[in-house]
Scaffold this motif. Structure first.
Motif, PDB file in Angstrom:
ATOM      1  N   THR A 145       0.843  -1.206   0.000  1.00 20.88           N
ATOM      2  CA  THR A 145       0.000   0.000   0.000  1.00 20.88           C
ATOM      3  C   THR A 145       0.873   1.248   0.000  1.00 20.88           C
ATOM      4  O   THR A 145       0.581   2.231  -0.695  1.00 20.88           O
ATOM      5  CB  THR A 145      -0.934   0.000   1.222  1.00 20.88           C
ATOM      6  N   PHE A 146       1.953   1.220   0.779  1.00 22.53           N
ATOM      7  CA  PHE A 146       2.886   2.346   0.807  1.00 22.53           C
ATOM      8  C   PHE A 146       3.404   2.644  -0.592  1.00 22.53           C
ATOM      9  O   PHE A 146       3.375   3.791  -1.051  1.00 22.53           O
ATOM     10  CB  PHE A 146       4.053   2.021   1.740  1.00 22.53           C
ATOM     11  N   ARG A 147       3.870   1.617  -1.283  1.00 18.36           N
ATOM     12  CA  ARG A 147       4.452   1.823  -2.606  1.00 18.36           C
ATOM     13  C   ARG A 147       3.394   2.248  -3.622  1.00 18.36           C
ATOM     14  O   ARG A 147       3.624   3.133  -4.445  1.00 18.36           O
ATOM     15  CB  ARG A 147       5.167   0.549  -3.061  1.00 18.36           C
ATOM     16  N   ARG A 148       2.236   1.628  -3.539  1.00 18.52           N
ATOM     17  CA  ARG A 148       1.187   1.929  -4.519  1.00 18.52           C
ATOM     18  C   ARG A 148       0.695   3.371  -4.396  1.00 18.52           C
ATOM     19  O   ARG A 148       0.504   4.061  -5.409  1.00 18.52           O
ATOM     20  CB  ARG A 148       0.023   0.956  -4.339  1.00 18.52           C
ATOM     21  N   ILE A 149       0.489   3.840  -3.183  1.00 18.17           N
ATOM     22  CA  ILE A 149      -0.090   5.174  -3.007  1.00 18.17           C
ATOM     23  C   ILE A 149       0.991   6.247  -2.920  1.00 18.17           C
ATOM     24  O   ILE A 149       0.998   7.208  -3.690  1.00 18.17           O
ATOM     25  CB  ILE A 149      -0.968   5.219  -1.741  1.00 18.17           C
ATOM     26  N   LEU A 150       1.934   6.098  -1.990  1.00 17.48           N
ATOM     27  CA  LEU A 150       2.888   7.178  -1.743  1.00 17.48           C
ATOM     28  C   LEU A 150       3.907   7.322  -2.867  1.00 17.48           C
ATOM     29  O   LEU A 150       4.224   8.446  -3.262  1.00 17.48           O
ATOM     30  CB  LEU A 150       3.602   6.972  -0.413  1.00 17.48           C
ATOM     31  N   LEU A 151       4.414   6.216  -3.407  1.00 19.94           N
ATOM     32  CA  LEU A 151       5.387   6.357  -4.490  1.00 19.94           C
ATOM     33  C   LEU A 151       4.732   6.867  -5.760  1.00 19.94           C
ATOM     34  O   LEU A 151       5.328   7.643  -6.508  1.00 19.94           O
ATOM     35  CB  LEU A 151       6.084   5.021  -4.747  1.00 19.94           C
ATOM     36  N   THR A 152       3.492   6.426  -6.024  1.00 23.43           N
ATOM     37  CA  THR A 152       2.773   6.941  -7.192  1.00 23.43           C
ATOM     38  C   THR A 152       2.537   8.436  -7.052  1.00 23.43           C
ATOM     39  O   THR A 152       2.739   9.205  -7.998  1.00 23.43           O
ATOM     40  CB  THR A 152       1.429   6.213  -7.361  1.00 23.43           C
ATOM     41  N   ALA A 153       2.111   8.872  -5.855  1.00 28.68           N
ATOM     42  CA  ALA A 153       1.856  10.296  -5.627  1.00 28.68           C
ATOM     43  C   ALA A 153       3.142  11.103  -5.762  1.00 28.68           C
ATOM     44  O   ALA A 153       3.153  12.179  -6.375  1.00 28.68           O
ATOM     45  CB  ALA A 153       1.248  10.509  -4.241  1.00 28.68           C
ATOM     46  N   ALA A 154       4.250  10.576  -5.217  1.00 25.89           N
ATOM     47  CA  ALA A 154       5.524  11.287  -5.298  1.00 25.89           C
ATOM     48  C   ALA A 154       6.006  11.376  -6.739  1.00 25.89           C
ATOM     49  O   ALA A 154       6.528  12.405  -7.173  1.00 25.89           O
ATOM     50  CB  ALA A 154       6.571  10.580  -4.434  1.00 25.89           C
ATOM     51  N   PHE A 155       5.822  10.297  -7.511  1.00 28.78           N
ATOM     52  CA  PHE A 155       6.233  10.288  -8.913  1.00 28.78           C
ATOM     53  C   PHE A 155       5.447  11.316  -9.716  1.00 28.78           C
ATOM     54  O   PHE A 155       6.008  12.086 -10.506  1.00 28.78           O
ATOM     55  CB  PHE A 155       6.031   8.888  -9.492  1.00 28.78           C
ATOM     56  N   LYS A 156       4.126  11.324  -9.527  1.00 32.98           N
ATOM     57  CA  LYS A 156       3.282  12.263 -10.279  1.00 32.98           C
ATOM     58  C   LYS A 156       3.589  13.701  -9.888  1.00 32.98           C
ATOM     59  O   LYS A 156       3.594  14.601 -10.730  1.00 32.98           O
ATOM     60  CB  LYS A 156       1.806  11.933 -10.039  1.00 32.98           C
ATOM     61  N   LYS A 157       3.836  13.932  -8.590  1.00 30.12           N
ATOM     62  CA  LYS A 157       4.166  15.279  -8.129  1.00 30.12           C
ATOM     63  C   LYS A 157       5.474  15.749  -8.742  1.00 30.12           C
ATOM     64  O   LYS A 157       5.576  16.884  -9.233  1.00 30.12           O
ATOM     65  CB  LYS A 157       4.272  15.291  -6.599  1.00 30.12           C
ATOM     66  N   ARG A 158       6.492  14.878  -8.748  1.00 32.80           N
ATOM     67  CA  ARG A 158       7.771  15.259  -9.326  1.00 32.80           C
ATOM     68  C   ARG A 158       7.618  15.569 -10.813  1.00 32.80           C
ATOM     69  O   ARG A 158       8.142  16.573 -11.298  1.00 32.80           O
ATOM     70  CB  ARG A 158       8.799  14.150  -9.132  1.00 32.80           C
ATOM     71  N   LYS A 159       6.899  14.731 -11.537  1.00 37.27           N
ATOM     72  CA  LYS A 159       6.713  14.938 -12.978  1.00 37.27           C
ATOM     73  C   LYS A 159       5.989  16.253 -13.252  1.00 37.27           C
ATOM     74  O   LYS A 159       6.378  17.022 -14.140  1.00 37.27           O
ATOM     75  CB  LYS A 159       5.937  13.767 -13.570  1.00 37.27           C
ATOM     76  N   LEU A 160       4.939  16.520 -12.477  1.00 44.52           N
ATOM     77  CA  LEU A 160       4.170  17.753 -12.642  1.00 44.52           C
ATOM     78  C   LEU A 160       5.049  18.971 -12.423  1.00 44.52           C
ATOM     79  O   LEU A 160       5.069  19.913 -13.238  1.00 44.52           O
ATOM     80  CB  LEU A 160       2.999  17.764 -11.655  1.00 44.52           C
ATOM     81  N   TYR A 161       5.826  18.976 -11.332  1.00 47.29           N
ATOM     82  CA  TYR A 161       6.628  20.149 -11.010  1.00 47.29           C
ATOM     83  C   TYR A 161       7.883  20.258 -11.873  1.00 47.29           C
ATOM     84  O   TYR A 161       8.361  21.363 -12.124  1.00 47.29           O
ATOM     85  CB  TYR A 161       6.978  20.169  -9.523  1.00 47.29           C
ATOM     86  N   GLU A 162       8.408  19.141 -12.332  1.00 46.89           N
ATOM     87  CA  GLU A 162       9.540  19.223 -13.264  1.00 46.89           C
ATOM     88  C   GLU A 162       9.110  19.944 -14.542  1.00 46.89           C
ATOM     89  O   GLU A 162       9.834  20.789 -15.068  1.00 46.89           O
ATOM     90  CB  GLU A 162      10.056  17.821 -13.603  1.00 46.89           C
TER      91      GLU A 162
END
Length: 320
Positions: free
Chosen positions: A158-175
């Motif tokens: 659950t940690f990887r599915r939710i938090l890593l996905t959210a972190a990846f999308k956030k990084r991509k958006l802000y990059e």
């Protein structure tokens, strides 16, 4: 645990050269559609209230939206620990991420064949256990309860599915956003990635005050969506005077952070606005290479203030 209290040592075999079957090798693709059932651990109203309070200062949760936050809260389960209990052990595979509800927890690290050394503690707040889950590595430290306590645990999947996905999308958006900020053109890609990870989003409604003249500086802002208006009030004036506007890709709030002085102007949302902001520590750590550019822009502020008030109101101090 005091400095002169002897470390009792982990259970037998904890730091031995054990061969373990790794559970940390599952691939993770943030773009993959996940249809796995959601994990829900029922909680009383009191438990949910305590968990919500523990969430407030956890950096990893800042990238989550309301729905994701709710899903994480549903998936977490309460774990009661007793004094002396080992929560995680250095070298083991990661199973859960932990958020502290109550209790004191000592941190021990062993380097090579050295005895475990106490390198710090968590005192009734904080979180631990994320590194092994994020990077598929063994536990980097041992956490031992120095008192009875209560933890909230989140399983690795659950940690990887939710938090890593959210972190990846956030990084991509802000990059993508940061690529269109002229001031940051001199930064290397890895510097922009680090900056993207540190940014936090905050929404403001039309007319809402984002920073107020005379207040102490706390954050530095990029305009992500919308527009803001900057106003200044002279000491002998009754009304604030409009100075300039800042639109998407622009920034504000740097003057006070650079000069270490109170806010020199107020900033209001002109319509609904979304800003991405850095706190003081992140600003100083990540935007050092851009400091000269920001100081050059102080000249523009000075010229506008002279035009409006006949004085630069000491803004030139920032360039000294």
């Amino acid at each position: 645990m005091s400095d002169d209290e002897e470390f009792s040592g982990p259970p037998p075999g904890v730091y031995g050269n054990r061969r373990r079957v790794s559970v940390c090798a599952e691939p993770f693709n943030p773009n993959q559609i996940d249809d796995s059932p959601k994990v829900v651990h029922p909680k009383t109203d009191g438990q949910r209230s305590r968990l919500r309070g523990s969430f407030q200062h956890i950096f990893l949760f800042r990238a989550l939206d309301i729905e994701q936050t709710q899903e994480v809260m549903d998936a977490m389960f309460e774990k009661k620990v007793t004094k002396g209990e080992y929560v995680i052990v250095q070298g083991d595979d990661g199973d859960n991420f932990y958020v502290i509800d109550t209790g004191v927890y000592d941190i021990f690290v062993s380097v090579g064949t050295e005895e475990p050394k106490n390198v710090g503690k968590y005192d009734n707040k904080g979180s631990f256990g994320e590194l092994a889950l994020m990077y598929n590595t063994p536990r980097a430290a041992t956490i031992q309860a120095a008192s009875d306590g209560i933890l909230w645990a989140l399983d690795r999947m659950t940690f990887r599915r939710i938090l890593l996905t959210a972190a990846f999308k956030k990084r991509k958006l802000y990059e993508e956003f940061l690529e269109h900020v002229p001031m940051l053109s001199s930064l290397e890609r890895y510097e922009k990635m680090t900056l993207a990870d540190a940014l936090q989003a905050k929404k403001f409604q039309d007319g809402e005050c984002i920073i107020k003249q005379g207040d102490e500086a706390d954050n530095f802002y990029f305009v992500e969506k919308g527009k803001v208006r900057v106003t200044v009030k002279a000491s002998d004036a009754a009304e604030e005077v409009y100075v300039t506007g800042v639109e998407k890709g622009g920034y504000f709030g740097e003057l006070s952070l650079v000069t270490k002085k109170p806010r020199a102007a107020s900033v209001y949302a002109a319509g609904d606005v979304t800003c991405a902001f850095l706190d003081v520590g992140a600003f100083e750590r990540l935007l050092g290479p851009c400091m000269d550019i920001m100081k050059r822009n102080f000249q523009n502020y000075e010229e506008e203030l002279v035009r409006l008030f006949g004085s630069s109101m000491n803004i030139t101090d920032a360039r000294n």
